[in-house]
Design a protein around this motif. Structure first.
Motif, PDB file in Angstrom:
ATOM      1  N   GLU A 233     -31.507  34.181  38.781  1.00  0.00           N
ATOM      2  CA  GLU A 233     -30.431  35.049  39.258  1.00  0.00           C
ATOM      3  C   GLU A 233     -29.146  34.236  39.519  1.00  0.00           C
ATOM      4  OE1 GLU A 233     -31.372  37.636  42.486  1.00  0.00           O
ATOM      5  OE2 GLU A 233     -33.347  38.038  41.668  1.00  0.00           O
ATOM      6  N   ARG A 234     -29.311  33.060  40.034  1.00  0.00           N
ATOM      7  CA  ARG A 234     -28.135  32.239  40.314  1.00  0.00           C
ATOM      8  C   ARG A 234     -27.363  31.944  39.037  1.00  0.00           C
ATOM      9  NH1 ARG A 234     -29.399  27.197  44.261  1.00  0.00           N
ATOM     10  NH2 ARG A 234     -28.432  28.092  46.070  1.00  0.00           N
ATOM     11  N   ARG A 235     -28.082  31.608  38.013  1.00  0.00           N
ATOM     12  CA  ARG A 235     -27.441  31.296  36.740  1.00  0.00           C
ATOM     13  C   ARG A 235     -26.687  32.503  36.216  1.00  0.00           C
ATOM     14  NH1 ARG A 235     -32.413  28.241  33.711  1.00  0.00           N
ATOM     15  NH2 ARG A 235     -32.528  26.474  35.126  1.00  0.00           N
ATOM     16  N   GLU A 236     -27.321  33.671  36.325  1.00  0.00           N
ATOM     17  CA  GLU A 236     -26.661  34.903  35.849  1.00  0.00           C
ATOM     18  C   GLU A 236     -25.407  35.191  36.660  1.00  0.00           C
ATOM     19  OE1 GLU A 236     -29.242  38.268  35.511  1.00  0.00           O
ATOM     20  OE2 GLU A 236     -30.790  37.094  34.524  1.00  0.00           O
ATOM     21  N   ARG A 237     -25.478  34.996  37.954  1.00  0.00           N
ATOM     22  CA  ARG A 237     -24.295  35.217  38.806  1.00  0.00           C
ATOM     23  C   ARG A 237     -23.185  34.235  38.437  1.00  0.00           C
ATOM     24  NH1 ARG A 237     -26.787  35.761  44.837  1.00  0.00           N
ATOM     25  NH2 ARG A 237     -28.052  37.602  44.425  1.00  0.00           N
ATOM     26  N   LYS A 238     -23.574  32.980  38.258  1.00  0.00           N
ATOM     27  CA  LYS A 238     -22.575  31.970  37.872  1.00  0.00           C
ATOM     28  C   LYS A 238     -21.946  32.321  36.530  1.00  0.00           C
ATOM     29  CE  LYS A 238     -24.186  27.927  40.377  1.00  0.00           C
ATOM     30  NZ  LYS A 238     -24.683  26.551  40.276  1.00  0.00           N
ATOM     31  N   ARG A 239     -22.799  32.783  35.595  1.00  0.00           N
ATOM     32  CA  ARG A 239     -22.255  33.200  34.286  1.00  0.00           C
ATOM     33  C   ARG A 239     -21.289  34.371  34.451  1.00  0.00           C
ATOM     34  NH1 ARG A 239     -27.598  33.796  30.866  1.00  0.00           N
ATOM     35  NH2 ARG A 239     -28.395  31.734  31.301  1.00  0.00           N
ATOM     36  N   GLU A 240     -21.684  35.348  35.260  1.00  0.00           N
ATOM     37  CA  GLU A 240     -20.820  36.515  35.487  1.00  0.00           C
ATOM     38  C   GLU A 240     -19.509  36.096  36.151  1.00  0.00           C
ATOM     39  OE1 GLU A 240     -22.746  39.762  37.467  1.00  0.00           O
ATOM     40  OE2 GLU A 240     -24.476  39.670  36.127  1.00  0.00           O
ATOM     41  N   VAL A 241     -19.646  35.202  37.136  1.00  0.00           N
ATOM     42  CA  VAL A 241     -18.436  34.727  37.825  1.00  0.00           C
ATOM     43  C   VAL A 241     -17.549  33.984  36.832  1.00  0.00           C
ATOM     44  CG1 VAL A 241     -17.585  33.113  39.568  1.00  0.00           C
ATOM     45  CG2 VAL A 241     -19.480  34.660  40.115  1.00  0.00           C
ATOM     46  N   ARG A 242     -18.139  33.127  36.022  1.00  0.00           N
ATOM     47  CA  ARG A 242     -17.369  32.405  35.012  1.00  0.00           C
ATOM     48  C   ARG A 242     -16.732  33.378  34.017  1.00  0.00           C
ATOM     49  NH1 ARG A 242     -21.868  27.943  33.673  1.00  0.00           N
ATOM     50  NH2 ARG A 242     -21.695  26.761  35.603  1.00  0.00           N
ATOM     51  N   LYS A 243     -17.505  34.371  33.633  1.00  0.00           N
ATOM     52  CA  LYS A 243     -16.989  35.372  32.686  1.00  0.00           C
ATOM     53  C   LYS A 243     -15.807  36.130  33.291  1.00  0.00           C
ATOM     54  CE  LYS A 243     -18.693  39.037  29.680  1.00  0.00           C
ATOM     55  NZ  LYS A 243     -19.835  39.886  29.332  1.00  0.00           N
ATOM     56  N   VAL A 244     -15.987  36.545  34.545  1.00  0.00           N
ATOM     57  CA  VAL A 244     -14.901  37.268  35.235  1.00  0.00           C
ATOM     58  C   VAL A 244     -13.673  36.360  35.372  1.00  0.00           C
ATOM     59  CG1 VAL A 244     -14.225  38.284  37.450  1.00  0.00           C
ATOM     60  CG2 VAL A 244     -16.441  38.855  36.450  1.00  0.00           C
ATOM     61  N   MET A 245     -13.887  35.115  35.746  1.00  0.00           N
ATOM     62  CA  MET A 245     -12.770  34.175  35.887  1.00  0.00           C
ATOM     63  C   MET A 245     -12.075  33.957  34.540  1.00  0.00           C
ATOM     64  SD  MET A 245     -12.400  33.399  38.995  1.00  0.00           S
ATOM     65  CE  MET A 245     -11.534  31.873  39.121  1.00  0.00           C
ATOM     66  N   ALA A 246     -12.865  33.824  33.484  1.00  0.00           N
ATOM     67  CA  ALA A 246     -12.281  33.635  32.152  1.00  0.00           C
ATOM     68  C   ALA A 246     -11.462  34.855  31.759  1.00  0.00           C
ATOM     69  CB  ALA A 246     -13.392  33.374  31.135  1.00  0.00           C
ATOM     70  N   GLU A 247     -11.964  36.059  32.068  1.00  0.00           N
ATOM     71  CA  GLU A 247     -11.207  37.280  31.765  1.00  0.00           C
ATOM     72  C   GLU A 247      -9.909  37.327  32.552  1.00  0.00           C
ATOM     73  OE1 GLU A 247     -13.791  40.591  32.486  1.00  0.00           O
ATOM     74  OE2 GLU A 247     -15.032  40.183  30.726  1.00  0.00           O
ATOM     75  N   ARG A 248      -9.981  36.949  33.829  1.00  0.00           N
ATOM     76  CA  ARG A 248      -8.766  36.927  34.649  1.00  0.00           C
ATOM     77  C   ARG A 248      -7.734  35.947  34.065  1.00  0.00           C
ATOM     78  NH1 ARG A 248     -10.961  36.758  40.861  1.00  0.00           N
ATOM     79  NH2 ARG A 248     -11.865  38.877  40.877  1.00  0.00           N
ATOM     80  N   VAL A 249      -8.220  34.782  33.685  1.00  0.00           N
ATOM     81  CA  VAL A 249      -7.325  33.771  33.121  1.00  0.00           C
ATOM     82  C   VAL A 249      -6.697  34.284  31.829  1.00  0.00           C
ATOM     83  CG1 VAL A 249      -7.250  31.484  32.059  1.00  0.00           C
ATOM     84  CG2 VAL A 249      -8.479  31.813  34.212  1.00  0.00           C
ATOM     85  N   THR A 250      -7.515  34.916  30.974  1.00  0.00           N
ATOM     86  CA  THR A 250      -6.954  35.440  29.719  1.00  0.00           C
ATOM     87  C   THR A 250      -5.953  36.556  30.003  1.00  0.00           C
ATOM     88  OG1 THR A 250      -8.871  36.919  29.469  1.00  0.00           O
ATOM     89  CG2 THR A 250      -8.931  34.828  28.280  1.00  0.00           C
ATOM     90  N   ARG A 251      -6.245  37.416  30.983  1.00  0.00           N
ATOM     91  CA  ARG A 251      -5.282  38.477  31.350  1.00  0.00           C
ATOM     92  C   ARG A 251      -3.984  37.879  31.863  1.00  0.00           C
ATOM     93  NH1 ARG A 251      -8.935  41.485  35.088  1.00  0.00           N
ATOM     94  NH2 ARG A 251     -10.647  41.979  33.727  1.00  0.00           N
ATOM     95  N   GLU A 252      -4.096  36.860  32.709  1.00  0.00           N
ATOM     96  CA  GLU A 252      -2.900  36.202  33.232  1.00  0.00           C
ATOM     97  C   GLU A 252      -2.096  35.565  32.092  1.00  0.00           C
ATOM     98  OE1 GLU A 252      -1.508  36.011  36.324  1.00  0.00           O
ATOM     99  OE2 GLU A 252      -2.999  37.517  36.905  1.00  0.00           O
ATOM    100  N   LEU A 253      -2.785  34.925  31.162  1.00  0.00           N
ATOM    101  CA  LEU A 253      -2.092  34.328  30.018  1.00  0.00           C
ATOM    102  C   LEU A 253      -1.385  35.398  29.195  1.00  0.00           C
ATOM    103  CD1 LEU A 253      -4.641  31.632  28.775  1.00  0.00           C
ATOM    104  CD2 LEU A 253      -2.352  31.232  29.698  1.00  0.00           C
ATOM    105  N   GLU A 254      -2.080  36.530  28.959  1.00  0.00           N
ATOM    106  CA  GLU A 254      -1.456  37.625  28.209  1.00  0.00           C
ATOM    107  C   GLU A 254      -0.241  38.154  28.944  1.00  0.00           C
ATOM    108  OE1 GLU A 254      -4.516  40.499  27.601  1.00  0.00           O
ATOM    109  OE2 GLU A 254      -5.491  39.352  25.998  1.00  0.00           O
TER     110      GLU A 254
END
Length: 103
Positions: free
Chosen positions: A1-22
């Motif tokens: 579960e920890r790994r999945e949460r970390k992946r989700e958090v990383r995914k969400v952070m990556a999406e935020r970063v891409t949105r900010e870049l856009e």
């Protein structure tokens, strides 16, 4: 579960970063377009002012030419008026330039 949460958090952070870049890219494009528009607008205003000044100069030149022509015509008229013969004074009760006493 920890790994999945970390992946989700990383995914969400990556999406935020891409949105900010856009967003930043869109803002930069908007700034560039605004600057181009502003430059074009200022150039149009400068051209308009230049044309207005040219029209004003032409109008002033026409007025000056008209004044010169009027003065020339007036001087010619004045010269001609001096050279015209005076009207005869022996009409309407003024024989030989003197009043006859009759009204």
């Amino acid at each position: 579960e920890r790994r999945e949460r970390k992946r989700e958090v990383r995914k969400v952070m990556a999406e935020r970063v891409t949105r900010e870049l856009e967003k930043m890219q869109l803002q930069e494009k908007a700034d560039i377009k605004y600057k181009e528009w502003l430059k074009k607008k200022r150039a149009e205003e400068a051209e308009k002012k230049k044309k207005e000044k040219e029209k004003e100069r032409e109008r002033e030149a026409e007025l000056q030419e008209k004044r010169i022509r009027s003065e020339k015509i007036f001087k010619e008229w004045l010269q001609n008026a001096r050279n015209k013969p005076q009207p005869a004074l022996n009409g309407y009760g003024f024989p030989h330039g003197k009043s006859t006493g009759l009204y």
